[in-house]
Design an enzyme around this catalytic site. Sequence first.
Site, PDB file in Angstrom:
ATOM      1  N   GLN A  98       0.848  -1.197   0.000  1.00  0.00           N
ATOM      2  CA  GLN A  98       0.000   0.000   0.000  1.00  0.00           C
ATOM      3  C   GLN A  98       0.884   1.249   0.000  1.00  0.00           C
ATOM      4  O   GLN A  98       0.383   2.351  -0.107  1.00  0.00           O
ATOM      5  CB  GLN A  98      -0.870   0.017   1.257  1.00  0.00           C
ATOM      6  CG  GLN A  98      -1.817  -1.155   1.354  1.00  0.00           C
ATOM      7  CD  GLN A  98      -2.453  -1.226   2.734  1.00  0.00           C
ATOM      8  OE1 GLN A  98      -3.493  -0.636   2.979  1.00  0.00           O
ATOM      9  NE2 GLN A  98      -1.822  -1.932   3.642  1.00  0.00           N
ATOM     10  N   ASP A 101       6.068   4.866  -1.252  1.00  0.00           N
ATOM     11  CA  ASP A 101       7.512   5.074  -1.305  1.00  0.00           C
ATOM     12  C   ASP A 101       8.145   4.005  -2.195  1.00  0.00           C
ATOM     13  O   ASP A 101       7.482   3.068  -2.633  1.00  0.00           O
ATOM     14  CB  ASP A 101       8.120   5.076   0.121  1.00  0.00           C
ATOM     15  CG  ASP A 101       8.002   3.718   0.823  1.00  0.00           C
ATOM     16  OD1 ASP A 101       8.385   2.691   0.226  1.00  0.00           O
ATOM     17  OD2 ASP A 101       7.520   3.678   1.984  1.00  0.00           O
ATOM     18  N   HIS A 116      -1.509   1.368  -4.254  1.00  0.00           N
ATOM     19  CA  HIS A 116      -1.939   2.751  -4.016  1.00  0.00           C
ATOM     20  C   HIS A 116      -1.093   3.753  -4.787  1.00  0.00           C
ATOM     21  O   HIS A 116      -1.082   4.939  -4.460  1.00  0.00           O
ATOM     22  CB  HIS A 116      -1.906   3.071  -2.516  1.00  0.00           C
ATOM     23  CG  HIS A 116      -2.985   2.362  -1.729  1.00  0.00           C
ATOM     24  ND1 HIS A 116      -3.029   2.332  -0.357  1.00  0.00           N
ATOM     25  CD2 HIS A 116      -4.074   1.671  -2.149  1.00  0.00           C
ATOM     26  CE1 HIS A 116      -4.095   1.638   0.034  1.00  0.00           C
ATOM     27  NE2 HIS A 116      -4.733   1.218  -1.029  1.00  0.00           N
ATOM     28  N   CYS A 124      -0.733  11.938 -16.509  1.00  0.00           N
ATOM     29  CA  CYS A 124      -1.445  13.007 -17.199  1.00  0.00           C
ATOM     30  C   CYS A 124      -2.941  12.827 -16.941  1.00  0.00           C
ATOM     31  O   CYS A 124      -3.478  11.741 -17.160  1.00  0.00           O
ATOM     32  CB  CYS A 124      -1.149  12.940 -18.701  1.00  0.00           C
ATOM     33  SG  CYS A 124      -2.145  14.105 -19.645  1.00  0.00           S
ATOM     34  N   SER A 184      -2.489  -1.086   9.473  1.00  0.00           N
ATOM     35  CA  SER A 184      -3.436  -0.969  10.580  1.00  0.00           C
ATOM     36  C   SER A 184      -4.778  -1.622  10.272  1.00  0.00           C
ATOM     37  O   SER A 184      -5.614  -1.755  11.156  1.00  0.00           O
ATOM     38  CB  SER A 184      -3.661   0.506  10.914  1.00  0.00           C
ATOM     39  OG  SER A 184      -4.230   1.162   9.794  1.00  0.00           O
ATOM     40  N   ALA A 226       8.777  -4.409  12.643  1.00  0.00           N
ATOM     41  CA  ALA A 226       8.949  -5.211  11.427  1.00  0.00           C
ATOM     42  C   ALA A 226      10.423  -5.469  11.123  1.00  0.00           C
ATOM     43  O   ALA A 226      10.789  -6.552  10.668  1.00  0.00           O
ATOM     44  CB  ALA A 226       8.287  -4.495  10.245  1.00  0.00           C
TER      45      ALA A 226
HETATM   46  N1  APR Z   1       6.924  -2.293  12.561  1.00  0.00           N
HETATM   47  C1  APR Z   1       5.707  -2.852  12.326  1.00  0.00           C
HETATM   48  N2  APR Z   1       4.558  -2.159  12.360  1.00  0.00           N
HETATM   49  C2  APR Z   1       4.619  -0.839  12.619  1.00  0.00           C
HETATM   50  C3  APR Z   1       5.848  -0.185  12.888  1.00  0.00           C
HETATM   51  C4  APR Z   1       7.031  -0.974  12.857  1.00  0.00           C
HETATM   52  N3  APR Z   1       8.250  -0.449  13.078  1.00  0.00           N
HETATM   53  N4  APR Z   1       5.584   1.125  13.134  1.00  0.00           N
HETATM   54  C5  APR Z   1       4.251   1.271  13.037  1.00  0.00           C
HETATM   55  N5  APR Z   1       3.667   0.094  12.736  1.00  0.00           N
HETATM   56  C6  APR Z   1       2.237  -0.208  12.516  1.00  0.00           C
HETATM   57  C7  APR Z   1       1.307   0.678  13.294  1.00  0.00           C
HETATM   58  O1  APR Z   1       1.082   0.126  14.587  1.00  0.00           O
HETATM   59  C8  APR Z   1       0.049   0.621  12.421  1.00  0.00           C
HETATM   60  O2  APR Z   1      -0.798  -0.443  12.802  1.00  0.00           O
HETATM   61  O3  APR Z   1       1.971   0.029  11.157  1.00  0.00           O
HETATM   62  C9  APR Z   1       0.598   0.363  11.019  1.00  0.00           C
HETATM   63  C10 APR Z   1       0.506   1.549  10.092  1.00  0.00           C
HETATM   64  O4  APR Z   1      -0.834   1.826   9.867  1.00  0.00           O
HETATM   65  P1  APR Z   1      -1.313   3.078   9.000  1.00  0.00           P
HETATM   66  O5  APR Z   1      -0.556   4.301   9.400  1.00  0.00           O
HETATM   67  O6  APR Z   1      -2.785   3.127   9.061  1.00  0.00           O
HETATM   68  O7  APR Z   1      -0.814   2.715   7.502  1.00  0.00           O
HETATM   69  P2  APR Z   1      -1.463   1.732   6.439  1.00  0.00           P
HETATM   70  O8  APR Z   1      -2.183   0.607   7.100  1.00  0.00           O
HETATM   71  O9  APR Z   1      -0.398   1.408   5.469  1.00  0.00           O
HETATM   72  O10 APR Z   1      -2.512   2.693   5.738  1.00  0.00           O
HETATM   73  C11 APR Z   1      -3.244   2.201   4.650  1.00  0.00           C
HETATM   74  O11 APR Z   1      -4.274   4.318   4.240  1.00  0.00           O
HETATM   75  O12 APR Z   1      -3.991   6.617   4.187  1.00  0.00           O
HETATM   76  C12 APR Z   1      -4.103   5.478   3.436  1.00  0.00           C
HETATM   77  O13 APR Z   1      -3.398   5.118   1.237  1.00  0.00           O
HETATM   78  C13 APR Z   1      -2.922   5.267   2.557  1.00  0.00           C
HETATM   79  O14 APR Z   1      -1.766   3.231   1.997  1.00  0.00           O
HETATM   80  C14 APR Z   1      -2.336   3.965   3.052  1.00  0.00           C
HETATM   81  C15 APR Z   1      -3.532   3.284   3.650  1.00  0.00           C
END
Ligand code: APR
Length: 247
Positions: A98, A101, A116, A124, A184, A226
Site C-alpha cells: 500500500q 515510497d 496505491h 497526465c 493498521s 517489522a
Molecule cells: N513495525 C511494524 N509495524 C509498525 C511499525 C514498525 N516499526 N511502526 C508502526 N507500525 C504499525 C502501526 O502500529 C500501524 O498499525 O503500522 C501500522 C501503520 O498503519 P497506517 O498508518 O494506518 O498505515 P497503512 O495501514 O499502510 O494505511 C493504509 O491508508 O492513508 C491510506 O493510502 C494510505 O496506503 C495507506 C492506507
Amino acid sequence: MTANSARPYAYQRIVVLTGAGISAESGVNTFRDNGGLWENHRIEDVATPEAFERNPELVQRFYNLRRAQLTEVKPNAAHLALANFEQEYDGEFLLVTQNVDDLHDRAGSQKLLHMHGELKKVRCVRTHRVYDWSDDITDNTLCECCQQPNLRPHIVWFGEMPLFMDEIYRALQSCDLFISVGTSGHVYPAAGFVELATQAGADTIEINLEPSQVKDAFQEHIYGKAGLMLPMYLTKLLQACQASKDA
Ligand code: APR
C-alpha cells in the site's frame, strides 16, 4: 510461527501485503500514528480528488515534499529481508504494497505491485499516461504528451480505485500463505485481503507493532517492530519451506 500451524510449511504460493509500518524504521511517517494527521495534514486535505480540485498547489506541494523525502531514506532490514526471501524462495511469490515510497523497489523486490500508486510516478489527467518522475511538479510543469500543466501524482486517493486489483485477487484466491506486515487494517480493499486468503484455504499471519483492526481474521500474530520480527520470521519460513521440499 507457532507450532500449531495448519500446514507443515510446504507453502507454494505466498502473498505478502505491506503497509506504512514496514517503512517506519526507515524514517517514513505512518498515516495513523500521529493523531490522525499525515505530515501535519488531514488526509482529506491532501489525499482525495476533491482536495486536488480545491487546492492543487497544496496537494502538489505535499507530494513534492514526500517525493523529495525519498532521497533521505533507505530500505531497512524488513524491506531487505522480503527481497532476499523472494530471491531464495522457489515457489510463487507476490508482494503487494500500500506504500507509495520506493523502498521495496530499492531493496530489490521483483514481483511487486504498488496498489496505491507511487511517489516516483506522475500521470497526465487527460491521457492517463504514466511517467517516471523524480522532480517537483509546479504550475509550469508541462506534460510531455499534451504540453499542458496536466500532471498529477500517480497516487490512489480516497474514493479512487486501487491499482492491479485483478492480479491481486487472482493471487489471493490461489495462495496458501498470506502475510500482512505493518498495516493498521483501516483501509479497504487491502484490509479485506486476509478474508479472501482465508476463503482460499491459506494460512494467515499478521506481523505488526500492535494488533490491527482486522487482527481476529488472522490465524497467527507476531507483534513487534517489522525490522526485527520480519527477518526472523522469514528466515524460519524459508528454512521450513526448503526442509519440507527436501523431505
Ligand atoms: N513495525 C511494524 N509495524 C509498525 C511499525 C514498525 N516499526 N511502526 C508502526 N507500525 C504499525 C502501526 O502500529 C500501524 O498499525 O503500522 C501500522 C501503520 O498503519 P497506517 O498508518 O494506518 O498505515 P497503512 O495501514 O499502510 O494505511 C493504509 O491508508 O492513508 C491510506 O493510502 C494510505 O496506503 C495507506 C492506507
